[in-house]
Design a protein around this motif. Structure first.
Motif, PDB file in Angstrom:
ATOM      1  N   ARG A  99       0.822  -1.212   0.000  1.00  0.00           N
ATOM      2  CA  ARG A  99       0.000   0.000   0.000  1.00  0.00           C
ATOM      3  C   ARG A  99       0.856   1.262   0.000  1.00  0.00           C
ATOM      4  N   THR A 100       1.977   1.229   0.705  1.00  0.00           N
ATOM      5  CA  THR A 100       2.889   2.374   0.717  1.00  0.00           C
ATOM      6  C   THR A 100       3.479   2.606  -0.668  1.00  0.00           C
ATOM      7  N   TYR A 101       4.005   1.564  -1.267  1.00  0.00           N
ATOM      8  CA  TYR A 101       4.656   1.716  -2.569  1.00  0.00           C
ATOM      9  C   TYR A 101       3.641   2.084  -3.650  1.00  0.00           C
ATOM     10  N   SER A 102       2.443   1.515  -3.578  1.00  0.00           N
ATOM     11  CA  SER A 102       1.394   1.880  -4.537  1.00  0.00           C
ATOM     12  C   SER A 102       1.017   3.346  -4.387  1.00  0.00           C
ATOM     13  N   ALA A 103       0.864   3.803  -3.141  1.00  0.00           N
ATOM     14  CA  ALA A 103       0.495   5.203  -2.905  1.00  0.00           C
ATOM     15  C   ALA A 103       1.565   6.158  -3.435  1.00  0.00           C
ATOM     16  N   LEU A 104       2.829   5.750  -3.334  1.00  0.00           N
ATOM     17  CA  LEU A 104       3.922   6.589  -3.802  1.00  0.00           C
ATOM     18  C   LEU A 104       4.175   6.424  -5.304  1.00  0.00           C
ATOM     19  N   GLY A 105       3.389   5.561  -5.960  1.00  0.00           N
ATOM     20  CA  GLY A 105       3.504   5.385  -7.407  1.00  0.00           C
ATOM     21  C   GLY A 105       4.727   4.601  -7.839  1.00  0.00           C
TER      22      GLY A 105
END
Length: 192
Positions: free
Chosen positions: A165-171
């Motif tokens: 979720r962190t990496y997805s949010a940061l693109g």
């Protein structure tokens, strides 16, 4: 492309340069999450220490069970970076890559055993929102893996939810650590 630029080696401080060199030696290149998290040196350091400690501590479950559950989380969340990196780790550990290609059909595919199916179903239940874990499911996992194994599985699934979720949010997207069909990710709204 990530929503935040990576911190370049030239712009990194001495500690970050050491971490970049270590990561490049380990993986062939610096993982983009490292370079993006480097914008916050203290959280980067905390994450690096935590990842290292969690990796060393997670030794109760067979890797083929734990890693499939973690991979499933990344696949369900749709984090292409985590799927890419997880595929590479799976391959480097000598685990069955056919299982990654069959992850959409884990419940019926003959490439999985019952322990793996139970762990993957638990990953799905923990990753859903709201979570859908049942007492029966937890009792079954405790019988299969013991209390320490159940705690390890739960912790690793939770950790991958945070990462994905962190990496997805940061693109942050696939970096090319692994190639092939295993890296295909179903994005929200698309059929698998």
């Amino acid at each position: 492309m990530a929503r935040l630029p990576a911190v370049s080696r030239a712009a990194a401080g001495p500690l970050m340069k050491l971490m970049y060199a270590y990561a490049k030696r380990q993986f062939g290149e610096v993982p983009e999450p490292f370079a993006v998290l480097a914008h916050h040196r203290k959280l980067f350091t905390a994450a690096a220490v935590h990842e290292g400690m969690a990796n060393r501590a997670a030794n109760v479950l067979p890797a083929a069970v734990r890693d499939l559950a973690v991979y499933r989380v990344a696949w369900v969340v749709g984090c292409s970076w985590c799927v890419d990196f997880g595929s590479m780790l799976h391959r480097l550990k000598g685990l069955d890559e056919a299982q990654l290609r069959e992850i959409a059909d884990y419940a019926t595919s003959p490439v999985y055993n019952d322990d793996q199916r139970a762990a993957i179903a638990y990953a799905d239940a923990m990753t859903s929102d709201p979570t859908e874990i049942t007492d029966e499911q937890v009792a079954d996992l405790e019988r299969r893996f013991g209390r320490a194994g159940l705690v390890e599985l739960t912790y690793e699934i939770g950790l991958e939810n945070m990462r994905s979720r962190t990496y997805s949010a940061l693109g942050i997207t696939a970096q090319g650590f692994n190639s092939g069909d295993a890296c295909r990710v179903p994005w929200a709204g698309q059929s698998t």
